[in-house]
Motif scaffolding. Structure first.
Motif, PDB file in Angstrom:
ATOM      1  N   ASP A 132      44.564  37.671  42.778  1.00 39.16           N
ATOM      2  CA  ASP A 132      44.098  36.536  41.988  1.00 39.16           C
ATOM      3  C   ASP A 132      44.262  35.239  42.778  1.00 39.16           C
ATOM      4  O   ASP A 132      43.361  34.393  42.824  1.00 39.16           O
ATOM      5  CB  ASP A 132      44.891  36.475  40.681  1.00 39.16           C
ATOM      6  N   ALA A 133      45.418  35.116  43.423  1.00 37.73           N
ATOM      7  CA  ALA A 133      45.664  33.913  44.218  1.00 37.73           C
ATOM      8  C   ALA A 133      44.638  33.812  45.344  1.00 37.73           C
ATOM      9  O   ALA A 133      44.071  32.737  45.592  1.00 37.73           O
ATOM     10  CB  ALA A 133      47.087  33.960  44.782  1.00 37.73           C
ATOM     11  N   VAL A 134      44.382  34.937  46.005  1.00 37.61           N
ATOM     12  CA  VAL A 134      43.400  34.949  47.096  1.00 37.61           C
ATOM     13  C   VAL A 134      42.032  34.519  46.575  1.00 37.61           C
ATOM     14  O   VAL A 134      41.344  33.699  47.178  1.00 37.61           O
ATOM     15  CB  VAL A 134      43.325  36.355  47.721  1.00 37.61           C
ATOM     16  N   THR A 135      41.666  35.090  45.420  1.00 34.58           N
ATOM     17  CA  THR A 135      40.347  34.782  44.864  1.00 34.58           C
ATOM     18  C   THR A 135      40.224  33.298  44.554  1.00 34.58           C
ATOM     19  O   THR A 135      39.205  32.674  44.838  1.00 34.58           O
ATOM     20  CB  THR A 135      40.128  35.592  43.574  1.00 34.58           C
ATOM     21  N   ARG A 136      41.288  32.731  43.980  1.00 38.13           N
ATOM     22  CA  ARG A 136      41.192  31.313  43.609  1.00 38.13           C
ATOM     23  C   ARG A 136      41.070  30.425  44.842  1.00 38.13           C
ATOM     24  O   ARG A 136      40.315  29.458  44.844  1.00 38.13           O
ATOM     25  CB  ARG A 136      42.394  30.925  42.760  1.00 38.13           C
ATOM     26  N   ASN A 137      41.804  30.794  45.899  1.00 36.73           N
ATOM     27  CA  ASN A 137      41.683  30.053  47.151  1.00 36.73           C
ATOM     28  C   ASN A 137      40.261  30.106  47.671  1.00 36.73           C
ATOM     29  O   ASN A 137      39.676  29.097  48.068  1.00 36.73           O
ATOM     30  CB  ASN A 137      42.617  30.643  48.211  1.00 36.73           C
ATOM     31  N   LEU A 138      39.712  31.336  47.653  1.00 37.19           N
ATOM     32  CA  LEU A 138      38.354  31.522  48.166  1.00 37.19           C
ATOM     33  C   LEU A 138      37.353  30.750  47.325  1.00 37.19           C
ATOM     34  O   LEU A 138      36.425  30.138  47.854  1.00 37.19           O
ATOM     35  CB  LEU A 138      37.996  33.013  48.157  1.00 37.19           C
ATOM     36  N   ASP A 139      37.556  30.785  45.996  1.00 32.63           N
ATOM     37  CA  ASP A 139      36.657  30.051  45.110  1.00 32.63           C
ATOM     38  C   ASP A 139      36.653  28.570  45.470  1.00 32.63           C
ATOM     39  O   ASP A 139      35.606  27.926  45.507  1.00 32.63           O
ATOM     40  CB  ASP A 139      37.112  30.211  43.652  1.00 32.63           C
ATOM     41  N   ARG A 140      37.866  28.047  45.708  1.00 36.54           N
ATOM     42  CA  ARG A 140      37.953  26.630  46.048  1.00 36.54           C
ATOM     43  C   ARG A 140      37.195  26.334  47.341  1.00 36.54           C
ATOM     44  O   ARG A 140      36.413  25.413  47.422  1.00 36.54           O
ATOM     45  CB  ARG A 140      39.426  26.237  46.187  1.00 36.54           C
ATOM     46  N   GLU A 141      37.426  27.184  48.367  1.00 28.40           N
ATOM     47  CA  GLU A 141      36.758  26.975  49.656  1.00 28.40           C
ATOM     48  C   GLU A 141      35.240  27.036  49.531  1.00 28.40           C
ATOM     49  O   GLU A 141      34.521  26.302  50.173  1.00 28.40           O
ATOM     50  CB  GLU A 141      37.196  28.040  50.666  1.00 28.40           C
ATOM     51  N   ASN A 142      34.755  27.963  48.713  1.00 34.96           N
ATOM     52  CA  ASN A 142      33.311  28.196  48.627  1.00 34.96           C
ATOM     53  C   ASN A 142      32.644  27.408  47.517  1.00 34.96           C
ATOM     54  O   ASN A 142      31.430  27.501  47.353  1.00 34.96           O
ATOM     55  CB  ASN A 142      33.030  29.677  48.427  1.00 34.96           C
ATOM     56  N   GLY A 143      33.454  26.676  46.746  1.00 29.44           N
ATOM     57  CA  GLY A 143      32.887  25.917  45.649  1.00 29.44           C
ATOM     58  C   GLY A 143      32.274  26.795  44.571  1.00 29.44           C
ATOM     59  O   GLY A 143      31.240  26.480  43.999  1.00 29.44           O
ATOM     60  N   ILE A 144      32.891  27.932  44.339  1.00 29.80           N
ATOM     61  CA  ILE A 144      32.369  28.841  43.317  1.00 29.80           C
ATOM     62  C   ILE A 144      33.281  28.771  42.090  1.00 29.80           C
ATOM     63  O   ILE A 144      34.507  28.673  42.210  1.00 29.80           O
ATOM     64  CB  ILE A 144      32.305  30.283  43.862  1.00 29.80           C
ATOM     65  N   GLN A 145      32.661  28.761  40.935  1.00 31.94           N
ATOM     66  CA  GLN A 145      33.433  28.661  39.692  1.00 31.94           C
ATOM     67  C   GLN A 145      33.458  30.017  39.013  1.00 31.94           C
ATOM     68  O   GLN A 145      32.411  30.613  38.762  1.00 31.94           O
ATOM     69  CB  GLN A 145      32.747  27.628  38.776  1.00 31.94           C
ATOM     70  N   HIS A 146      34.655  30.542  38.753  1.00 30.74           N
ATOM     71  CA  HIS A 146      34.760  31.794  37.995  1.00 30.74           C
ATOM     72  C   HIS A 146      35.471  31.526  36.684  1.00 30.74           C
ATOM     73  O   HIS A 146      36.386  30.719  36.624  1.00 30.74           O
ATOM     74  CB  HIS A 146      35.540  32.857  38.785  1.00 30.74           C
ATOM     75  N   ASP A 147      35.067  32.206  35.664  1.00 35.56           N
ATOM     76  CA  ASP A 147      35.754  32.055  34.369  1.00 35.56           C
ATOM     77  C   ASP A 147      37.155  32.640  34.464  1.00 35.56           C
ATOM     78  O   ASP A 147      37.384  33.638  35.130  1.00 35.56           O
ATOM     79  CB  ASP A 147      34.974  32.808  33.288  1.00 35.56           C
ATOM     80  N   ARG A 148      38.077  32.005  33.748  1.00 39.16           N
ATOM     81  CA  ARG A 148      39.433  32.536  33.714  1.00 39.16           C
ATOM     82  C   ARG A 148      39.666  33.236  32.384  1.00 39.16           C
ATOM     83  O   ARG A 148      39.084  32.849  31.379  1.00 39.16           O
ATOM     84  CB  ARG A 148      40.453  31.412  33.862  1.00 39.16           C
ATOM     85  N   ASP A 149      40.534  34.192  32.418  1.00 42.98           N
ATOM     86  CA  ASP A 149      40.842  34.862  31.159  1.00 42.98           C
ATOM     87  C   ASP A 149      42.008  34.146  30.497  1.00 42.98           C
ATOM     88  O   ASP A 149      42.458  33.092  30.958  1.00 42.98           O
ATOM     89  CB  ASP A 149      41.110  36.351  31.370  1.00 42.98           C
ATOM     90  N   ARG A 150      42.506  34.722  29.412  1.00 41.36           N
ATOM     91  CA  ARG A 150      43.547  34.043  28.625  1.00 41.36           C
ATOM     92  C   ARG A 150      44.816  33.791  29.433  1.00 41.36           C
ATOM     93  O   ARG A 150      45.522  32.837  29.230  1.00 41.36           O
ATOM     94  CB  ARG A 150      43.875  34.884  27.387  1.00 41.36           C
ATOM     95  N   LYS A 151      45.078  34.688  30.396  1.00 39.42           N
ATOM     96  CA  LYS A 151      46.289  34.497  31.190  1.00 39.42           C
ATOM     97  C   LYS A 151      46.029  33.573  32.374  1.00 39.42           C
ATOM     98  O   LYS A 151      46.887  33.416  33.244  1.00 39.42           O
ATOM     99  CB  LYS A 151      46.768  35.844  31.720  1.00 39.42           C
ATOM    100  N   GLY A 152      44.835  33.027  32.458  1.00 39.62           N
ATOM    101  CA  GLY A 152      44.531  32.135  33.565  1.00 39.62           C
ATOM    102  C   GLY A 152      44.115  32.877  34.815  1.00 39.62           C
ATOM    103  O   GLY A 152      44.023  32.309  35.893  1.00 39.62           O
ATOM    104  N   ARG A 153      43.876  34.176  34.679  1.00 43.94           N
ATOM    105  CA  ARG A 153      43.506  34.969  35.848  1.00 43.94           C
ATOM    106  C   ARG A 153      41.996  34.924  36.066  1.00 43.94           C
ATOM    107  O   ARG A 153      41.220  34.926  35.116  1.00 43.94           O
ATOM    108  CB  ARG A 153      43.922  36.429  35.638  1.00 43.94           C
TER     109      ARG A 153
END
Lengths: 116, 902
Positions: free
Chosen positions: B308-329
């Motif tokens: 999850d941490a890796v994905t969020r980093n990558l999202d930030r770098e690539n400017g991609i927005q992903h929906d988060r679930d209730r736990k913030g994942r």
């Protein structure tokens, strides 16, 4: 419904000896064991559990039965059970003897042919 | 006495005393005495070997004697069972149905949740919960060595047009496979049966195309050719060399949808059109499914956090927005070592539901068996007393009863296994409504079968033993003196048997209610009623890309095809589409997120989950669904010059279904309003009626239809196209269409030709069949409960013969006697019904809390008041019938005979 005597042939070795020792006189288990031993010069011994297992089967199959007649008082061991041949048992024994005789005759004929 | 002799004697006595009771009764003393007499004599004659021989004889004869007795027991048991064929049939049948049903229900879960064949250590495999990722992301994930042992990305199932010769014009067949990253086989832990698999070193872009084939493919289509490795296959028009053959039974990471061909993702786009446009380097092409093998001793939760941490980093770098679930994942993991991927929540639901059903059925079977055996044992008190008094030992009698119940349980168990296999085969051979191959092997799970069998056996033994134990401890004299009956005893309100009846009633009612709710809801929500005529709506699939057409040629072909086909005699309407109506398993439907900008420029209502489907001109006319407002797409909409996705392009026309319009615009008129989806702008030009989205989904989903434009063909050439052809009733339009296609485009493979009606019928048949299992389960419960109740009442009548005889002798009328018997039955039925209804409601509530699907299906059927009251009424009616028959028999008792029996 009594079974066909032929069904029992050839007779199991132990059964043959037990039936044979009951010919003429009722016997108890130990008596049967001793008689077989003497008759066969010690070559056939019916060990106790085998003997009683066989007696049980023989009774169940109707070849022998328990005898109510006791021998004369001084020879009687009141605690022992005595067994005797039934009619079926006697028939089976006779048939077995005939079968064995026939086989011996067959053997003898063969020997004679060879001798010529 | 010689110490050796005394040791031998004591051993002999000990062995002799171990002989079965009956044998000892007859020959015990003689055997002991014979030993005492024989031992000294044997010692004299033969010495130690003789003594050993004597002991060996008695030791060997011991088990033989027991075996003889057991054989007698079995013969006797068979005779007694054969003497009461009714009892035997009912007991064996109920056990068989119970065991068969239970195994089928539980095996159903196992066939989904079981490990895929051929995969090593499947418990360590994980995948993202229903989300696909882009290849560049995957390349980052696989570097996470602290939590992962390895990872692989794959794309699939993807179709391949396979020809087995070099001849370019040879007819190609369609097979399915995976496009895999080189780590695919190592991650799954699969070793090749022949040749090699892929590796990072060997699979590089620009290499000659290679393919790994499944063992199944090798046997079926290559005739198990020992020289298959090194042979070439024509895949989608290009030659690829077979480099390896998979192990037996291995059908890919996801054998629920079996894959036969495995092609590395590094192959050229010409081999696999899915890979055109270089998705390996596009962080926004989220088309790959990933399977991770967790590092040793790493928990799924830990891995999830890291990824999850890796994905969020990558999202930030690539400017991609992903929906988060209730736990913030952003991402979640679920086990991947199963035949079909199933989230832990789903699996818990399936398990709970099936285990509850299983337990109920099993409880019913056991209760039934128990009441049957209890009733029977009491009827046999007389027999037991006689056997005891003529010298049978109590252990022997207990053993006799045990033998009977074990034989009964075994017979039931064997019949149950046969039934389970039969049902498994029948279910496996059901056609599954899906275009892509769908393997559903449904054999009874051996573990489940073993557990069920063991429980049935235990129940048989337990309930067979209890009455045996209790009846052999009774006073023989008392029973014999009283005749076959025990002393006149009043009605016992809380007797064991009555509890069984009440329990059985309650359990079967619960089972009936729950299965009915599920089935009624299931049928209600999943039976497809499209609302338009489907019998003459033909679907024809084409995949020109895989027939060797270039992107341009494909676009030209599909543009012209509508016109060509509409000229065919009998064709009333033709339209192209990306997706097949109602096929929820189809790939063409994109799940997307859209918003309706409000007038002041701010983003207004947002729709988080909506379908976007591409349809051709005249789609709704061909389908037969009239538009509620606005217009549908014409030829002009289809010929937009700009490829969709171009920024700043003019708004694309869109048609909304009612649900989408309602959710985006409330009650306002949607025509002319605009919608945004990411960077794209749409203008609503039409509004269409809601059409059920497909198989197994109750809710209509908000859907936006956009035109299937010519550039769209070239943008996504991997997509095959489906042509909707509405024919004229009474004419074989389809054959004419096929002839036309064959004459105009001889090199085009036409596949998956069918009418929409056939499609829907297949889906409905599948739904009905699955429901039928549950209905049978419910009916079976009903039958079992009635049998149990009837048995107990009949037994009560038999036991009270004397009482009834006295009553009748004193002048009671047969109606009074009947009433007496019926009253007691009614009381039991009432108590059982109330308990069952309550239990059913509790069960229903708790299952509803567990899952939306069940809750929805429950709420649909709960309104079905006919059933809510009907089920207990039917059950009670049956139960009363089961009471009535023996009650009537009670009135036939002749008082004189009944009293003389004593």
């Amino acid at each position: 419904m009594s079974r066909d005597p032929q069904d029992f042939l050839p007779l199991h070795n132990n059964w043959f000896h037990i039936l044979l020792s009951l010919v003429g006189a009722d016997q108890h288990g130990y008596g049967i064991m001793q008689e077989v031993l003497e008759r066969t010069n010690g070559t056939v011994r019916l060990w106790p559990a085998t003997l009683y297992g066989s007696l049980k089967r023989l009774i169940a199959d109707g070849l022998i039965e328990e005898s109510d007649e006791r021998p004369v008082a001084e020879l009687d061991d009141a605690r022992r059970r005595y067994y005797r041949l039934t009619r079926l048992g006697r028939t089976v024994l006779d048939l077995e003897c005939e079968r064995l005789q026939a086989m011996v005759r067959m053997m003898q004929r063969k020997r004679k042919q060879e001798a010529y | 006495m010689n110490p050796r002799l005394s040791i031998c004697l004591s051993l002999y006595r000990r062995l002799a005393s171990a002989y079965p009771h009956e044998f000892r009764m007859l020959y015990g003393e003689d055997l002991d005495r014979l030993g005492e007499d024989a031992i000294p004599e044997v010692w004299r004659r033969y010495g130690l070997p003789g003594l050993l021989r004597l002991l060996a004889d008695i030791a060997i004869q011991l088990p033989a004697t027991y075996l003889t007795e057991i054989r007698q027991d079995i013969v006797y048991a068979l005779r007694t069972l054969a003497k009461s064929p009714g009892f035997t049939a009912v007991a064996v049948l109920s056990l068989a149905i119970g065991i068969g049903m239970c195994s089928v229900v539980l095996s159903e879960c196992q066939s989904i949740e079981g490990p895929p064949p051929g995969v090593r250590d499947p418990a360590k495999l994980a995948t993202f919960v229903w989300s696909q990722v882009s290849y560049p992301y995957f390349e980052h994930y696989r570097e996470q060595h602290q939590v992962l042992a390895s990872a692989t990305a794959f794309l699939g199932l993807v179709p391949f047009a396979v020809a087995f010769t070099w001849d370019k014009r040879a007819h190609a067949e369609r097979f399915y496979g995976h496009l895999v990253s080189p780590e695919y086989f190592t991650t799954l832990g699969v070793t090749p049966a022949a040749g090699r698999f892929f590796a990072l070193e060997t699979e590089r872009p620009g290499m000659a195309p290679v393919v790994v084939i499944s063992d199944r493919f090798w046997r079926k289509h290559l005739g198990a050719d020992p020289l298959a490795v090194g042979r070439a296959l024509r895949l989608n028009g290009s030659m690829a060399t077979i480099v390896g053959i998979g192990p037996k039974d291995f059908l890919g990471a996801w054998p629920g949808n079996p894959a036969d061909l495995f092609v590395p993702v590094t192959c050229a786009g010409s081999l696999a059109p899915e890979l055109s446009g270089d998705p390996l380097h596009a962080p926004d092409r989220e088309i790959f499914r990933i399977v991770f093998r967790l590092a040793a001793s790493v928990k799924m939760r830990t891995a999830e956090a890291a990824l999850d941490a890796v994905t969020r980093n990558l999202d930030r770098e690539n400017g991609i927005q992903h929906d988060r679930d209730r736990k913030g994942r952003v991402v979640r993991l679920m086990p991947a070592g199963t035949v079909m991927y199933i989230t832990p929540e789903q699996s818990a639901l399936v398990d709970t539901f099936d285990v509850v059903l299983w337990a109920l059925v099993l409880a019913l079977v056991c209760a039934n068996l128990a009441s049957l055996l209890l009733a029977r044992s009491s009827r046999r008190r007389g027999e037991i007393a006689i056997r005891l008094s003529v010298g049978a030992s109590r252990p022997r009698l207990v053993r006799q009863f045990l033998t009977e119940s074990v034989m009964l349980s075994l017979a039931g168990g064997l019949a149950g296994i046969v039934l389970a296999y039969g049902m498994g085969r029948a279910i496996s051979s059901m056609p599954v409504p899906s275009e892509i191959p769908f393997e559903y092997y449904f054999g009874p799970d051996l573990r489940v079968l073993a557990i069920t069998l063991a429980i049935a056996l235990a129940a048989g033994i337990g309930f067979g033993l209890t009455p045996a134990l209790s009846s052999v401890h009774t006073e023989i004299g008392l029973i014999l003196k009283e005749g076959a009956q025990t002393p006149l005893r009043g009605y016992r309100r809380f007797g064991l048997r009555n509890l069984f009846v009440v329990g059985q009633m309650a359990a079967s009612l619960m089972l009936l209610l729950v299965t009915w709710y599920v089935v009624a809801g299931f049928l209600h929500t999943s039976r497809l009623d499209p609302g338009f005529e489907t019998a003459h709506l033909n679907l024809i699939s084409l995949d020109p890309v895989r027939d060797g057409y270039s992107a341009e040629a494909t676009a030209a072909l599909l543009t012209g095809l509508s016109d060509e086909l509409s000229r065919v005699n009998g064709v009333r309407a033709v339209s192209l589409t990306d997706t097949v109506p109602f096929a929820s398993m189809a790939a063409g439907r994109a799940n997307t997120r859209m918003s309706a900008p409000s007038g002041d420029g701010k983003s207004g209502q947002v729709l988080h989950s909506a379908f976007r489907e591409r349809i051709g001109a005249g789609y709704f006319a061909a389908l037969g669904v009239p538009l509620l407002a606005g217009r549908e797409f014409g030829r002009r909409d289809q010929q937009s010059d700009e490829p969709p996705g171009t920024k700043g392009a003019s708004a694309i026309p869109a048609v909304l279904n009612q649900t989408a319009a309602r959710e985006l615009f409330g009650g306002e008129d949607p025509i002319g309003r605009s919608i945004r989806e990411g960077e794209l702008n749409y203008t609503v030009v039409g509004l269409t009626r809601d059409v059920p989205p497909g198989f197994l989904s109750a809710k209509t989903v908000a859907t936006m239809f956009i035109p299937l434009t010519t550039p769209a063909f070239s943008e996504n050439p991997a997509q095959r196209a489906t042509i909707l052809v509405r024919g004229t009733p009474g004419r074989d339009t389809l054959a004419a269409v096929r002839r036309q296609v064959a004459s105009l485009h001889p090199d085009l493979t036409v596949f998956n030709v069918h009418t929409l009606r056939e499609d829907i019928d297949r889906m409905n048949a599948f739904v009905e069949w699955d429901s039928a299992i549950y209905i049978i389960l419910g009916l079976f419960a009903l039958l079992l409960a009635s049998i149990g109740l009837g048995g107990v009442t009949a037994y009560a009548v038999v036991r009270r013969r004397k009482e009834i005889g006295i009553r009748m002798a004193l002048g009671a009328s047969s109606r009074q006697v009947q009433g007496l018997v019926m009253r007691e039955g009614t009381a039991l039925v009432l108590v059982g019904s109330v308990l069952g209804l309550g239990g059913g409601l509790v069960l229903w509530r708790s299952l509803s809390a567990f899952s939306d699907v069940l809750a929805r299906s429950f709420s649909t059927s709960a309104s079905d008041s006919l059933f809510l009251f009907g089920a207990p009424l039917v059950l009670a009616g049956l139960a009363m019938l089961a009471c009535y028959l023996p009650a009537r028999r009670a009135t036939e008792i002749d008082p004189v005979t009944a009293l003389r029996e004593e």
